[in-house]
Design an enzyme around this catalytic site. Sequence first.
Site, PDB file in Angstrom:
ATOM      1  N   HIS A  73     -23.369 -37.623  -1.343  1.00 43.84           N
ATOM      2  CA  HIS A  73     -23.428 -37.865   0.101  1.00 43.84           C
ATOM      3  C   HIS A  73     -22.446 -38.969   0.507  1.00 43.84           C
ATOM      4  CE1 HIS A  73     -27.701 -36.010   0.624  1.00 43.84           C
ATOM      5  NE2 HIS A  73     -26.744 -35.131   0.882  1.00 43.84           N
ATOM      6  N   HIS A 139     -33.250 -34.611  -4.495  1.00 43.24           N
ATOM      7  CA  HIS A 139     -32.812 -35.217  -3.230  1.00 43.24           C
ATOM      8  C   HIS A 139     -32.368 -34.038  -2.370  1.00 43.24           C
ATOM      9  CE1 HIS A 139     -31.255 -38.139  -0.480  1.00 43.24           C
ATOM     10  NE2 HIS A 139     -29.983 -38.020  -0.800  1.00 43.24           N
ATOM     11  N   ASP A 193     -34.704 -47.090  -3.663  1.00 41.10           N
ATOM     12  CA  ASP A 193     -34.396 -46.583  -2.320  1.00 41.10           C
ATOM     13  C   ASP A 193     -35.537 -46.915  -1.346  1.00 41.10           C
ATOM     14  OD1 ASP A 193     -33.689 -45.002  -0.114  1.00 41.10           O
ATOM     15  OD2 ASP A 193     -34.064 -43.089  -1.132  1.00 41.10           O
ATOM     16  N   VAL A 363     -36.000 -31.401   6.392  1.00 47.12           N
ATOM     17  CA  VAL A 363     -36.905 -32.429   5.857  1.00 47.12           C
ATOM     18  C   VAL A 363     -36.044 -33.541   5.283  1.00 47.12           C
ATOM     19  CG1 VAL A 363     -38.865 -30.915   5.307  1.00 47.12           C
ATOM     20  CG2 VAL A 363     -37.084 -31.309   3.587  1.00 47.12           C
ATOM     21  N   SER A 364     -36.619 -34.705   5.223  1.00 48.79           N
ATOM     22  CA  SER A 364     -35.907 -35.863   4.687  1.00 48.79           C
ATOM     23  C   SER A 364     -35.697 -35.711   3.187  1.00 48.79           C
ATOM     24  CB  SER A 364     -36.706 -37.130   4.972  1.00 48.79           C
ATOM     25  OG  SER A 364     -36.150 -38.216   4.277  1.00 48.79           O
ATOM     26  N   HIS A 366     -35.565 -38.427   1.280  1.00 44.00           N
ATOM     27  CA  HIS A 366     -35.956 -39.725   0.733  1.00 44.00           C
ATOM     28  C   HIS A 366     -37.466 -39.827   0.529  1.00 44.00           C
ATOM     29  CE1 HIS A 366     -31.939 -41.456   1.423  1.00 44.00           C
ATOM     30  NE2 HIS A 366     -31.925 -40.645   2.469  1.00 44.00           N
ATOM     31  N   HIS A 388     -31.095 -49.959  -0.207  1.00 47.28           N
ATOM     32  CA  HIS A 388     -30.933 -48.850   0.746  1.00 47.28           C
ATOM     33  C   HIS A 388     -31.890 -48.993   1.923  1.00 47.28           C
ATOM     34  CE1 HIS A 388     -28.778 -47.410  -2.578  1.00 47.28           C
ATOM     35  NE2 HIS A 388     -29.330 -46.243  -2.800  1.00 47.28           N
TER      36      HIS A 388
END
Lengths: 544, 544
Positions: A73, A139, A193, A363-364, A366, A388
Amino acid sequence: MKKKTLKITPMGGVGEIGRNMTVYQYAGEYLIVDAGLMFPDSDMPGVDYIIPDISSLLKKRDKIRGIVITHGHEDHIGAIRHIIEDINAPIYATPLTRGLIEVKLARGGLLKKAQLNTVQAGDSVKIGPFQVEFFHVSHSIPDAVGMGITTPAGLVVHTGDYKFDHTPVDNWPTDFTQLSEFSRRGVLALLGDSTNAETPGWTPSEQVVNQGFEQVFSQAKGRILIASFASLISRMQQVVNIAQKYNRKIAFVGTSMIDNAKMARKLGYLEVPEEMVVFLDQALNLPKDKVVLMITGSQGEPNSILGRLSTGRHRQLSIETGDTVVLSSQAIPGNEELVYRTINRLFEYGADVIYENIAPVHVSGHASQEELKLMINLVKPKYLVPVHGELRHLKRHAYLAQQVGIPAENILISSNGQTIEFTNGEASFGEKIPYQAVFVSGSSVGDLSQADVRERDTLAKEGMVVVNLVVDKLHHRVLRKPTYITQGFPAEVDEVLDKASDRIFKVASKANGNLNEKVVEELRSHLRSQTGNTPSVFVNVTEI
Amino acid sequence: MKKKTLKITPMGGVGEIGRNMTVYQYAGEYLIVDAGLMFPDSDMPGVDYIIPDISSLLKKRDKIRGIVITHGHEDHIGAIRHIIEDINAPIYATPLTRGLIEVKLARGGLLKKAQLNTVQAGDSVKIGPFQVEFFHVSHSIPDAVGMGITTPAGLVVHTGDYKFDHTPVDNWPTDFTQLSEFSRRGVLALLGDSTNAETPGWTPSEQVVNQGFEQVFSQAKGRILIASFASLISRMQQVVNIAQKYNRKIAFVGTSMIDNAKMARKLGYLEVPEEMVVFLDQALNLPKDKVVLMITGSQGEPNSILGRLSTGRHRQLSIETGDTVVLSSQAIPGNEELVYRTINRLFEYGADVIYENIAPVHVSGHASQEELKLMINLVKPKYLVPVHGELRHLKRHAYLAQQVGIPAENILISSNGQTIEFTNGEASFGEKIPYQAVFVSGSSVGDLSQADVRERDTLAKEGMVVVNLVVDKLHHRVLRKPTYITQGFPAEVDEVLDKASDRIFKVASKANGNLNEKVVEELRSHLRSQTGNTPSVFVNVTEI
């Protein structure tokens, strides 16, 4: 006994969301984890993006043994093209991550500059004094990894972005076994994170998006356009799967979407039957219920495909009644206004617009609160370093960690440039390295300072007036009626300025080497009293 | 039979959130409902707020029979001070709403200009041809009303902002009985609040905030500061109640907070035992666990109390470790960045910050999806006109209405200035009145145009260069080396400009009455190629 000290310095992504970078230092040798970019705040006009400040590393560039990347990313790889200009260390990445880096570097003609090495989750690589064990994490992109980093000072687990998705698109969940193995050996510190530390519960599986897409595809009677990040390779796969089910061809639209899809197919991360893929011009000639377009611009970026469609500025394509547009994404914080403006414009063009508030089309990627707790309980670190996240996320991560038994004094909330030292198993804050924002603006990197950006912001908030004075070289008397250049003001201000001439003659006659300053002062106070506005005033003096 | 036509024109709040205003017209006579303001987008630098465009009403000002106000929030009353300059019609409001209007008008010395009339929920008032029946609604402010507006063309129900809170702070739920009574009589059209049309379910009761406050007050060991809108009188009451329970004194801080609390106490809408209230300086001398401060600035506005505290710019007060700061509010869309920046800064000062993501210290005042459906089922209108929302909200409200049986063709999504006509029970779109944004900037109202604001935004995004040329009056030859004024650029740009002089001499020598234009063109292209930036360029020519 010689002290064994591991130093960890966050160089981005701590106290902010984006431009993630962490520097590990042991015995004078360095390892960098990630090199991402960050999107600017709305009061940073003219800034394209922000990258980590690596100026403190330049003196040590010969001691940097490697750059390891967690996933592909932008907020983890977006600054690589800039830092390889200064730091020529080998880069380690998994195949898809490497592919995404290569696509980006190739576009800038920088591919030859980078020493790229492929690693696989499960690999253990010795990089200087750092033994780096890559472990798989799930992820919103395939092939993401975290790292166990071992030095004589201890073992640190660096999660990167992760969630505990039991049913990810690629059927490859986060590596619980390896995390438990680290815990068995004893973990000195966990760098975790914190992005979703404010979100209660458990982040839904990527599978939920399939349900959202099912809803969209079963109801849409016309074309379907799906906007997403070009790096969301797993989302591409989900679109391909549902398109196949509903017998629609797929066209990838937008340079980065096309390049990434091509690369991911080549590497086997995206499976699309050859006969399903069409070019945009072919897609436009197919029946409307037989096609899906996968496009860029889910953040409403004005020059992306979706941005241009929402303002009617795409050459080949325009939105029409009957189109279904899906934003398969979440607005980056601070970007909500732009995204919603784009959505409203698409509605105006007659599209049916589906986005996160309406259906589960995103959807996230994380971990939410229960997952953060799970990570801590799996890894059982002595210390937690939340990374993060903005300060509010780091604080929340710290709060959660305390709930699962990490003592408050073992949680180290750092900031960019603030080193944490681990010596003989004990942590403390060390050196604070000078650190500032590095703005990328056009082809300029780091030239634009925070002061410059503040100047721009002030120009915009107050508008601008330039006064042109022609003065006598000898006596500095104003010889002609001043003229003005204004910008960002209503026509009425011209009259107000016209009336200021007498005052300027007066001020100028009394000025004593400080003509410029006096005129600025006089004009600003005149405009404030007459218009309620206090513009930026500049004076140009021509001596004749 | 003479046609009986009712015309309804949204004059704000349709296609946007804020500056709500609706104009009803029957037989050449007018009724205005609400006159609110809207906060600017982030790309509208220098704009304080935006108000409805009433230019089309000015010719008809003698035919405006009244202005009725639903409740005392800024997005419903914030433009009154401006429109009474042009429209001198009687204003009707409930006691608390009137009190809030008076506080605002008094501050501008405008109190005498307004013809204010008090009405009560349950009153029926004849205003020109409009029979207006005020009915109580629960919202996040007491004394809010909706209206049944009857003309010979039919009965329209105008909800204003509402929710169906069964346990509101003032124990006065929305008037189900009156809504059913309207339905019994037959409702031609419903103009309904769409703000929360994207929110599933039912908006929680204001009582939920008591639980959030209970959590905060039972744990806080130091001072508690609660930031909220100064008009959230019911929130003030909740804070007073919990403060009383926990034996803390209360200080109201910030002009609007102080003025509104005073007014609300006088009118009996806020009950505070006299001995509980202290001034700020007294509060600062009390033990830290014996005090709560109710402050302005829940949107992070830089000059509010919270804004100043978050940047250490308040004279008497500063945030310290041990303070608990509560943001009892929701970020206005587009304002998230500012709010979160404020929260992060408060954390930096050592405060424990509690906000919506962390604990239920705020609930929305607007009806969610199930409540919107309930409203439609209670009122049973023939037509639905979704108002108060961006297009995406109006569309969602329309979708929900169809689910409960309103035919798609009976749902009228309008826009600001777009009249809807109801003739003999049938609706159609009528005249589209020219409508634009009216910006308030300092003391200037409506002078700053959209073009001016775009100019400012461009200045900020690109930076600015002024070239000063001294030219020969006769031959228009450039006589001296050009000088430059730059703003928002790194120092490096000076060198780049310096190198442009030769080009400018050349261009100028070839110019033929279009010197200015040619120089702008040349310099922009030079800067683009050298820096990747294309600033706004202005040319000042001095002839000698």
